[in-house]
Design an enzyme around this catalytic site. Structure first.
Site, PDB file in Angstrom:
ATOM      1  N   HIS A  85       0.829  -1.207   0.000  1.00 34.05           N
ATOM      2  CA  HIS A  85       0.000   0.000   0.000  1.00 34.05           C
ATOM      3  C   HIS A  85       0.863   1.257   0.000  1.00 34.05           C
ATOM      4  O   HIS A  85       0.471   2.305  -0.478  1.00 34.05           O
ATOM      5  CB  HIS A  85      -0.902   0.051   1.236  1.00 34.05           C
ATOM      6  N   HIS A 113       1.859   8.899   1.595  1.00 29.68           N
ATOM      7  CA  HIS A 113       0.714   8.795   0.682  1.00 29.68           C
ATOM      8  C   HIS A 113       1.001   9.726  -0.487  1.00 29.68           C
ATOM      9  O   HIS A 113       1.423  10.864  -0.278  1.00 29.68           O
ATOM     10  CB  HIS A 113      -0.579   9.224   1.395  1.00 29.68           C
ATOM     11  N   HIS A 138       3.324  10.573   7.198  1.00 29.58           N
ATOM     12  CA  HIS A 138       2.728  10.263   8.506  1.00 29.58           C
ATOM     13  C   HIS A 138       3.767   9.598   9.412  1.00 29.58           C
ATOM     14  O   HIS A 138       4.322   8.560   9.044  1.00 29.58           O
ATOM     15  CB  HIS A 138       1.545   9.307   8.345  1.00 29.58           C
ATOM     16  N   THR A 220      -6.175   6.304   8.662  1.00 28.61           N
ATOM     17  CA  THR A 220      -6.738   6.572   7.330  1.00 28.61           C
ATOM     18  C   THR A 220      -6.762   5.317   6.459  1.00 28.61           C
ATOM     19  O   THR A 220      -7.119   5.383   5.291  1.00 28.61           O
ATOM     20  CB  THR A 220      -5.951   7.679   6.597  1.00 28.61           C
ATOM     21  N   THR A 221      -6.349   4.178   7.016  1.00 31.38           N
ATOM     22  CA  THR A 221      -6.452   2.894   6.316  1.00 31.38           C
ATOM     23  C   THR A 221      -7.201   1.924   7.228  1.00 31.38           C
ATOM     24  O   THR A 221      -7.241   2.125   8.448  1.00 31.38           O
ATOM     25  CB  THR A 221      -5.059   2.312   6.002  1.00 31.38           C
TER      26      THR A 221
END
Ligand SMILES: *[C@@H]1O[C@H](CO)[C@@H](O)[C@H](O)[C@H]1NC(C)=O
Ligand SMILES: *[C@@H]1O[C@H](CO)[C@@H](O)[C@H](O)[C@H]1NC(C)=O
Length: 316
Positions: A85, A113, A138, A220-221
């Site tokens: 990811h 991200h 992050h 956020t995931t």
């Protein structure tokens, strides 16, 4: 509501895989709109990321600077993994962040991200007045009152994320990112890891960490756990276009497709309050001098060029 037939095929797919279907952002059965099916918290009321709207932000001058300890150059080993990811750097728990209310958090990992798919070049998760930045960083921490990240991630006051936004500065390579970016080719395939020795995480963050937004949100995931105290730094990190493109094009996911646009859309605020310890964005439109320490505060007097303006009351 999702049609029953879709739900059924999702269950069948899940059963075939022998576990939950791998979540994605935009493809397959478990794209971000369908995360709540497998991960109910993703449909909750204090989700992240959000759009940070300056006119709704509550100014709170009593929020003190974050106290980052052990973020400077450390000569130990930093495992770096392509998890399918994003790219994730494991951090030593000798790195800690104490927030304005005195809570101490220990660092766990740092990840990114980004965007990059043809029609969308930007990929930050938080937006500011609707504007999406090119990359978001992050740094994930857990509350030091718990024994481990694994324990803290289940607790309502378990986690804190220090977030920073990245801007492109065309031809200036950010040397603090050179080592990290040059090793992305070692972890091209999902599941691959490498080890970097000697990183300065502080230098990989914005030069001025004094000003930030703060609010209560979630991961956020998936599983989107609603136990994250967010600190989004107002100042930005600058990377060259080449560096950004390298991050956007180096890594493959579990399907051997390039990892791009690995960001979640912004979520409803739902009566939450976003606080900030500044009134207007301190660095808007101003190039910060390329200096790291001491941290400068820049004032907004019209009478001098920005590089001459060193604020008197920096510590407030
Ligand atoms: C910052 O945190 C460290 C470790 O918790 C502590 O020793 C130090 O006194 C703190 N510094 C300030 C300025 O509060
Ligand atoms: C991805 O590519 C590698 C190297 O060519 C190969 O070994 C692997 O089986 C591929 N994985 C998938 C899911 O196609």
């Amino acid at each position: 509501m999702m049609p029953l037939i879709t739900l059924l095929s999702l269950l069948v797919l899940g059963a075939q895989a022998g576990h939950g279907v791998e979540w994605t952002y935009s493809e397959g059965m478990l794209d971000e709109a369908h995360w709540p099916l497998e991960y109910p918290k993703c449909g909750g009321r204090r989700q992240s990321p959000i759009d940070l709207q300056m006119k709704k932000v509550q100014y709170n001058p009593s929020l003190r600077a974050l106290n980052l300890t052990g973020y400077g150059l450390w000569h130990g080993e930093f495992p770096v993994t392509n998890n399918g990811h994003t790219v994730q750097i494991s951090l030593p728990s000798t790195m800690s962040m104490t927030t304005s209310d005195g809570t101490q958090y220990l660092a766990k990992q740092m990840h990114f991200h980004w965007g990059g798919a043809s029609s969308e070049i930007s990929g930050s998760e938080h937006t500011v007045d609707g504007m999406r930045y090119v990359i978001e960083i992050h740094v994930v921490h857990y509350n030091s009152k718990y024994n481990s990240y694994e324990e803290a991630q289940k607790e309502p006051d378990g986690l804190a994320v220090l977030a920073a936004l990245v801007e492109v500065k065309d031809y200036t390579e950010n040397a603090y990112y050179s080592k990290f970016i040059s090793h992305l080719e070692d972890i091209r395939y999902a599941g691959q890891s490498t080890v970097l020795r000697g990183l300065d995480i502080e230098d990989m963050l914005p030069g001025d960490l004094r000003y930030y937004y703060s609010y209560l949100g979630s991961l956020t995931t998936p599983p989107c756990t609603e136990n994250v105290h967010w600190f989004v730094v107002a100042d930005t990190v600058k990377l060259s276009k080449t560096q950004v493109e390298k991050l956007e094009n180096s890594l493959l996911n579990h399907q051997n497709k390039t990892i791009q646009n690995d960001y979640r859309r912004t979520q409803p605020l739902n009566h939450r309050v976003v606080e900030a310890n500044f009134m207007s964005r301190p660095h808007q439109g101003i190039q910060l001098p390329n200096m790291r320490k001491p941290r400068l505060c820049i004032s907004f007097s019209q009478h001098q060029p920005p590089e001459m303006q060193v604020h008197e009351s920096c510590s407030m």
